[in-house]
Scaffold this active site. Structure first.
Site, mmCIF file in Angstrom:
data_model
loop_
_atom_site.group_PDB
_atom_site.id
_atom_site.type_symbol
_atom_site.label_atom_id
_atom_site.label_comp_id
_atom_site.label_asym_id
_atom_site.label_seq_id
_atom_site.Cartn_x
_atom_site.Cartn_y
_atom_site.Cartn_z
ATOM 1 N N CYS A 55 -18.968 -1.294 11.012
ATOM 2 C CA CYS A 55 -18.479 -2.663 10.873
ATOM 3 C C CYS A 55 -16.995 -2.658 10.537
ATOM 4 C CB CYS A 55 -19.247 -3.393 9.775
ATOM 5 S SG CYS A 55 -18.661 -5.077 9.480
ATOM 6 N N CYS A 64 -22.019 -5.125 2.440
ATOM 7 C CA CYS A 64 -22.579 -3.780 2.632
ATOM 8 C C CYS A 64 -21.876 -2.790 1.710
ATOM 9 C CB CYS A 64 -22.413 -3.323 4.084
ATOM 10 S SG CYS A 64 -23.446 -4.216 5.265
ATOM 11 N N GLN A 239 -38.080 -13.829 3.341
ATOM 12 C CA GLN A 239 -37.714 -12.412 3.338
ATOM 13 C C GLN A 239 -36.531 -12.189 4.276
ATOM 14 O OE1 GLN A 239 -38.771 -10.245 1.282
ATOM 15 N NE2 GLN A 239 -40.748 -10.996 0.560
ATOM 16 N N GLU A 286 -47.484 -21.093 -6.483
ATOM 17 C CA GLU A 286 -46.028 -21.039 -6.304
ATOM 18 C C GLU A 286 -45.392 -22.197 -7.073
ATOM 19 O OE1 GLU A 286 -42.188 -20.740 -5.439
ATOM 20 O OE2 GLU A 286 -43.600 -19.161 -4.904
ATOM 21 N N ASP A 334 -45.533 -11.303 -6.369
ATOM 22 C CA ASP A 334 -44.242 -11.073 -5.709
ATOM 23 C C ASP A 334 -43.207 -11.995 -6.339
ATOM 24 O OD1 ASP A 334 -42.187 -10.354 -4.032
ATOM 25 O OD2 ASP A 334 -42.909 -11.496 -2.315
ATOM 26 N N CYS A 360 -38.372 -7.088 -5.638
ATOM 27 C CA CYS A 360 -37.057 -6.799 -5.069
ATOM 28 C C CYS A 360 -36.159 -6.114 -6.087
ATOM 29 C CB CYS A 360 -36.399 -8.083 -4.568
ATOM 30 S SG CYS A 360 -36.111 -9.309 -5.862
#
Length: 409
Positions: A55, A64, A239, A286, A334, A360
């Site tokens: 990139c 990144c 996601q 949720e 999750d 995560c």
């Protein structure tokens, strides 16, 4: 020099560790030091693990952090980082090989529109900075977003630029086109709303919203989830990659394949619940009422699913209690990055035979897993899923089974 959890090279000095972004172990580098942090000026002796970034914005854009690493080195570093986090929590468990879940790329990006001077600046933030790095494409996004996302963000910035407010433009690639949610502007005047409706037509957007308030929906922004198709609420969680979702869901459904009744906690709009319902009765819980409504609508519209019930409930303040949990053969959690400490404590006291923990954040995963292990669960498998490729982030899936003998004692 060693590599830290954030992908920085860490050099030891008489004054303590110095963090050098984009430097690798074994390299000789020239830096400009500022306290405990440094800017990499040149790589004088490169590591054999060094790769040429693909990139043109790498090391400027903060999105990144690892494009300079060879793939094998990168994969080992991610797995080692996860193993170290588990060891810190006194958890010993084998970690399975890293699953590459990048697929076609990120299906959602957030571009920033800022007006620090007379000009409009559109792009990603620089690392640890509020400075916008302007881009014309993002090579780690899905093809539908790579060049189109900056075009859309600039057009919206131009349309709403009179207020000179900082805007965050979230753009999601869906089956029916781009779904765009704009944050930072506040309530719209009627003339602005009308102009955005026209802009959505010019850009052929599926949906355009401001702070989750739908301005126009020209086509439902549909996301497939197993047999079902979901239209998520504007700006809701999804996601990062399609393959990432499919990989995580595959691990979850495989673990729960013998369960007759499953609770899916922190269910979002149904990436696990709707797939689990192909074989099991599912109760999905949720906090976000819009996500619950979207999940319920998708379940009702999909033939062949088992019974799906839904509940809008804040699991941080009101976790499912032991008597409620004991009705299930398996529980999937999750949670957001903060983890599910309150819910883990209730699970640890329950009789649920199987818990599938998806996270995560390895640190909160380890904390919650330690609570479950102390309550009599055994961490049977740990899988790392790499849907945030080229970043330090990794998704973790843990399979925890109730140790019946330990519980009886």
């Amino acid at each position: 020099m060693r590599l830290g959890a954030k992908a920085d090279g860490i050099a030891e000095s008489t004054g303590g560790p110095v963090f050098v972004p984009y430097a690798l172990p074994g390299e000789t580098v020239t830096i400009e030091r500022d306290g405990a942090r440094a800017r990499l000026l040149s790589v004088d002796t490169p590591s054999p693990e060094r790769e040429t970034p693909f990139c043109p914005y790498f090391s400027e854009c903060g999105g990144c952090a690892t494009q300079h690493m060879h793939d094998d080195f990168y994969r080992s570093w991610k797995q080692d980082t996860l193993a170290h986090t588990l060891r810190q929590a006194r958890i010993e468990a084998p970690i399975e090989p890293l699953v590459d879940a990048h697929g076609e790329g990120r299906r959602r990006v957030t571009l920033h529109v800022r007006f620090p001077d007379r000009a409009m600046h559109v792009g990603y933030m620089a690392a640890r900075s509020h400075h916008v790095i302007e881009i014309d494409h993002c090579p780690i996004a899905v093809p539908a977003l790579q060049r189109q996302a900056p075009i859309v963000a600039r057009a919206i910035g131009k349309q709403l630029g009179a207020a000179r407010k900082p805007l965050d433009v979230q753009i999601t690639a869906t089956e029916n086109g781009l779904d765009v949610d704009v944050r930072g502007h506040g309530p719209l005047k009627d003339k602005d709303r009308l102009s955005l409706i026209g802009l959505a037509a010019d850009l052929d957007l599926a949906r355009l919203s401001i702070h989750g308030d739908v301005v126009v929906e020209r086509r439902p922004p549909a996301i497939p989830m197993g047999r079902a198709t979901v239209v998520p609420p504007a700006g809701s969680f999804l996601q990062a990659t399609r393959l990432g979702e499919e990989s995580l869901a595959g691990l979850v459904t495989q673990a729960c394949e013998r369960a007759k009744r499953v609770a899916d906690l922190f269910s979002g709009c149904g990436p696990f619940a709707l797939r689990l319902a192909e074989k099991s009765d599912v109760h999905a819980v949720e906090t976000d009422k819009g996500a619950v409504t979207a999940l319920d609508k998708a379940a009702r519209a999909t033939p062949g699913l088992r019974r799906v019930t839904t509940e809008a409930r804040d699991l941080f303040r009101r976790p499912l209690l032991v008597p409620e949990l004991n009705a299930f053969d398996a529980v999937v959690i999750d949670p957001p990055r903060a983890g599910a400490e309150a819910q883990a404590k209730q699970l640890a006291a329950s009789k649920v035979p199987l818990v599938v923990s998806v996270s995560c954040d390895p640190a909160t995963f380890a904390r919650d897993a330690a609570i479950l292990i102390a309550g009599g669960y055994r961490l049977e498998r740990v899988m790392a899923v790499d849907q945030f490729k080229y970043s330090p982030h990794v998704e973790v899936v843990g399979i925890l089974r109730r140790d019946v003998m330990k519980k009886r004692r």
